[in-house]
Design an enzyme around this catalytic site. Structure first.
Site, PDB file in Angstrom:
ATOM      1  N   ILE A 161       0.872  -1.167   0.000  1.00 28.70           N
ATOM      2  CA  ILE A 161       0.000   0.000   0.000  1.00 28.70           C
ATOM      3  C   ILE A 161       0.909   1.216   0.000  1.00 28.70           C
ATOM      4  CG2 ILE A 161      -0.221  -0.180   2.532  1.00 28.70           C
ATOM      5  CD1 ILE A 161      -2.879   1.297   2.327  1.00 28.70           C
ATOM      6  N   SER A 162       0.673   2.147  -0.885  1.00 31.82           N
ATOM      7  CA  SER A 162       1.566   3.296  -1.049  1.00 31.82           C
ATOM      8  C   SER A 162       1.663   4.124   0.231  1.00 31.82           C
ATOM      9  CB  SER A 162       1.075   4.199  -2.184  1.00 31.82           C
ATOM     10  OG  SER A 162       1.175   3.550  -3.420  1.00 31.82           O
ATOM     11  N   HIS A 199      -0.489   9.074  -1.600  1.00 28.13           N
ATOM     12  CA  HIS A 199      -1.944   9.172  -1.708  1.00 28.13           C
ATOM     13  C   HIS A 199      -2.376  10.643  -1.661  1.00 28.13           C
ATOM     14  CE1 HIS A 199      -2.629   4.775  -0.228  1.00 28.13           C
ATOM     15  NE2 HIS A 199      -2.514   4.850  -1.542  1.00 28.13           N
ATOM     16  N   SER A 232      -5.217  -2.601  -1.761  1.00 34.12           N
ATOM     17  CA  SER A 232      -5.832  -2.624  -0.428  1.00 34.12           C
ATOM     18  C   SER A 232      -7.241  -2.043  -0.439  1.00 34.12           C
ATOM     19  CB  SER A 232      -4.978  -1.836   0.563  1.00 34.12           C
ATOM     20  OG  SER A 232      -5.080  -0.436   0.313  1.00 34.12           O
ATOM     21  N   HIS A 273      -5.992  -6.965 -10.950  1.00 36.97           N
ATOM     22  CA  HIS A 273      -5.772  -8.168 -11.763  1.00 36.97           C
ATOM     23  C   HIS A 273      -5.415  -9.405 -10.950  1.00 36.97           C
ATOM     24  CE1 HIS A 273      -1.212  -7.029 -12.361  1.00 36.97           C
ATOM     25  NE2 HIS A 273      -1.581  -7.056 -11.104  1.00 36.97           N
ATOM     26  N   ASP A 301      -8.020  -7.209 -16.133  1.00 32.41           N
ATOM     27  CA  ASP A 301      -6.780  -6.602 -16.626  1.00 32.41           C
ATOM     28  C   ASP A 301      -6.954  -5.086 -16.701  1.00 32.41           C
ATOM     29  OD1 ASP A 301      -4.453  -5.842 -17.831  1.00 32.41           O
ATOM     30  OD2 ASP A 301      -4.559  -7.287 -19.471  1.00 32.41           O
ATOM     31  N   THR A 346       1.908  -4.384 -15.144  1.00 29.01           N
ATOM     32  CA  THR A 346       2.174  -5.680 -15.762  1.00 29.01           C
ATOM     33  C   THR A 346       1.026  -6.627 -15.489  1.00 29.01           C
ATOM     34  OG1 THR A 346       3.807  -7.466 -15.894  1.00 29.01           O
ATOM     35  CG2 THR A 346       3.432  -6.522 -13.718  1.00 29.01           C
ATOM     36  N   GLN A 356       3.810  -9.977 -11.616  1.00 29.94           N
ATOM     37  CA  GLN A 356       3.818  -9.293 -10.329  1.00 29.94           C
ATOM     38  C   GLN A 356       4.002 -10.293  -9.195  1.00 29.94           C
ATOM     39  OE1 GLN A 356       0.928  -6.264  -9.925  1.00 29.94           O
ATOM     40  NE2 GLN A 356       1.247  -5.979  -7.750  1.00 29.94           N
TER      41      GLN A 356
END
Length: 266
Positions: free
Chosen positions: A99-100, A105, A129, A151, A182, A256, A261
């Site tokens: 999670i960034s 954010h 998340s 994805h 996708d 991707t 991933q």
């Protein structure tokens, strides 16, 4: 005669040694103080609540507007990040994903704020998340529509279950819709969108995203190779052209497929 000559020579040597020792001691103390100041500058406090995290983001000017502050404050990161939810850095979540950091954010929301208004339609590619997806809805006072695409099936379930904790009404009322698919192709069936956020980097903005923007809409996503990525804000103009603004330097995983991933080819 030898003893008389030794006295005036030994006294200056004795005092010079004292002076040298004092200077050396002072230098060591200065180095220690500088080192401490550097550590204090880089120190990140351990936050215990969203309020404390928000205060840091405001102080460091990642949050610049009341709109972003109100939206982020309504969504508790503890529902979405299993560990250290209030730290201003990325946190690990399932499937080789993070999670960034809250600062990212906040930055993206500031870039999107004029395109997340009442009645707007937004796309969040790679919702993970689910945190940012919910905050995007809060930016519209839960009176818009946010489509999240992910994805990896397990991540879809993870994000969905996170939202059930305190934001089930958004799913029940179709204010937020989550799709397993996708995300690199966007979602033509639900287009056009007022804004699109993408949580992974590409070498250039995919045509699918640009085509699925409304006129006046904005795409916010990282572009560039690993080590030279920046978040770009790309606006769709009435004449069919695009205006691109280069922003924050970042490091994101590549846009991707799920298989790459999972095995770490990011």
């Amino acid at each position: 005669g030898v003893q008389t000559c030794a006295l005036p020579i030994s006294i200056p040597i004795y005092f010079s040694n004292i002076i040298f020792d004092n200077i050396f001691s002072i230098i060591i103390k200065i180095i220690l103080i500088i080192s401490l100041l550097i550590k204090m500058r880089d120190y990140r406090p351990i936050h215990k609540s969203m309020k404390e995290l928000m205060q840091e983001l405001i102080q460091k000017q990642w949050i610049k507007t009341e709109k972003v502050l109100n939206a982020m404050s309504q969504v508790d990161r503890a529902d979405f990040a299993p560990t250290n939810p209030y730290e201003n850095n990325p946190q690990r979540i399932p499937c080789n994903v993070v999670i960034s950091a809250p600062l990212l954010h906040a930055y993206c929301l500031e870039e999107l704020k004029d395109h997340l208004k009442l009645g707007c339609k937004a796309l969040d590619v790679g919702f993970g998340s689910g945190y940012l997806t919910v905050v995007m809805s809060k930016m519209m006072d839960d009176k818009g529509y946010v489509l999240g695409i992910e994805h990896i099936k397990e991540l879809c379930e993870f994000g969905f279950n996170n939202m059930l904790k305190h934001h089930k009404n958004l799913l029940d009322n179709n204010i937020i819709e989550l799709i397993h698919g996708d995300g690199r192709k966007g979602c033509k069936e639900k287009a056009p969108f007022d804004c699109i956020h993408v949580g992974a980097a590409a070498m250039q903005a995919p045509k699918e995203y640009l085509d699925q923007l409304k006129v006046g809409g904005r795409l916010v996503m990282p572009l560039g190779p690993q080590g030279d990525q920046y978040i770009y804000s790309i606006d769709k103009l009435p004449n069919g052209k695009y205006n691109s603004l280069k922003g924050l330097s970042v490091c994101y995983v590549a846009l991707t497929d799920g298989k790459n991933q999972r095995i770490g080819h990011n």
